[in-house]
Design a protein around this motif. Structure first.
Motif, short mmCIF file in Angstrom:
data_model
loop_
_atom_site.label_atom_id
_atom_site.label_comp_id
_atom_site.label_asym_id
_atom_site.label_seq_id
_atom_site.Cartn_x
_atom_site.Cartn_y
_atom_site.Cartn_z
N ASP A 1 51.83 56.17 37.80
CA ASP A 1 51.34 56.07 39.18
C ASP A 1 51.71 54.69 39.74
O ASP A 1 51.23 53.66 39.25
N ALA B 1 43.08 54.37 33.03
CA ALA B 1 41.82 55.09 32.79
C ALA B 1 40.86 54.98 33.97
O ALA B 1 39.79 55.59 33.95
N GLY B 2 41.22 54.20 35.00
CA GLY B 2 40.39 54.10 36.19
C GLY B 2 39.49 52.88 36.27
O GLY B 2 38.69 52.76 37.20
N GLU B 3 39.62 51.96 35.34
CA GLU B 3 38.77 50.76 35.36
C GLU B 3 39.27 49.80 36.44
O GLU B 3 40.46 49.69 36.70
N GLU B 4 38.34 49.11 37.06
CA GLU B 4 38.66 48.16 38.13
C GLU B 4 39.27 46.88 37.54
O GLU B 4 38.83 46.41 36.49
N GLU C 1 48.50 47.55 40.81
CA GLU C 1 47.23 46.90 40.47
C GLU C 1 47.34 46.17 39.13
O GLU C 1 46.91 45.03 39.00
N LYS D 1 48.71 52.36 40.73
CA LYS D 1 48.01 51.78 39.58
C LYS D 1 48.87 50.73 38.88
O LYS D 1 48.36 49.72 38.41
N ARG E 1 43.70 50.37 30.59
CA ARG E 1 42.40 50.39 31.29
C ARG E 1 42.55 50.73 32.77
O ARG E 1 41.71 51.43 33.33
#
Length: 138
Positions: free
Chosen positions: A34, A79-82, A40, A37, A76
């Motif tokens: 993605d 996996a959706g962690e901020e 980020e 992501k 991480r």
């Protein structure tokens, strides 16, 4: 013939060893599928210091620990962690030094206040030095 076999073994040993090293950190050199992501993760990795190199971010370093940290960040994030939660976890684990973006805490506030205090002192000294002499020149 024996020399050729040894030379071939040495030639192929590097990639095999590199694959073994990467297998323990699968996202060290592989991006997240993605793009949002991955962006980020890249942003976070650029703000984290390599603990071995000390002058490079984990995004730029080729040190084994930097690869492990890159992989951890990407796993991480995937996996959706901020990102800030990941940063906080890394700071808790490795200390404030790991982050290029230091946090304001009870221990670090003097470091943030010192420049302002020094500027205030310099302003007051310059004002006293040049401000009092201007009225007597007439």
């Amino acid at each position: 013939m024996k020399r050729i076999a040894i030379l071939a073994g040495l030639l192929f040993a590097g990639p095999i060893l590199a694959q073994e090293e990467q297998s323990s950190a699968p996202y060290a050199y592989r991006q997240i599928d993605d793009p949002a992501k991955e962006a980020e993760a890249q942003s976070l990795m650029e703000s984290l210091r390599c603990l071995q190199c000390q002058g490079q971010s984990i995004a730029d370093s080729d040190a084994p620990i930097a690869g492990s940290m890159r992989s951890l960040v990407r796993e991480r994030i995937a996996a959706g962690e901020e990102p800030e939660a990941i940063r906080a976890w890394l700071i808790e684990r490795y200390g404030d030094y790991v982050s290029y973006a230091p946090q304001l805490t009870a221990l670090t506030w003097p470091l943030f206040a010192a420049p302002a205090v020094l500027l205030l002192i310099a302003f007051l000294l310059l004002r006293r030095r040049f401000g009092s002499g201007s009225g007597e020149a007439r």
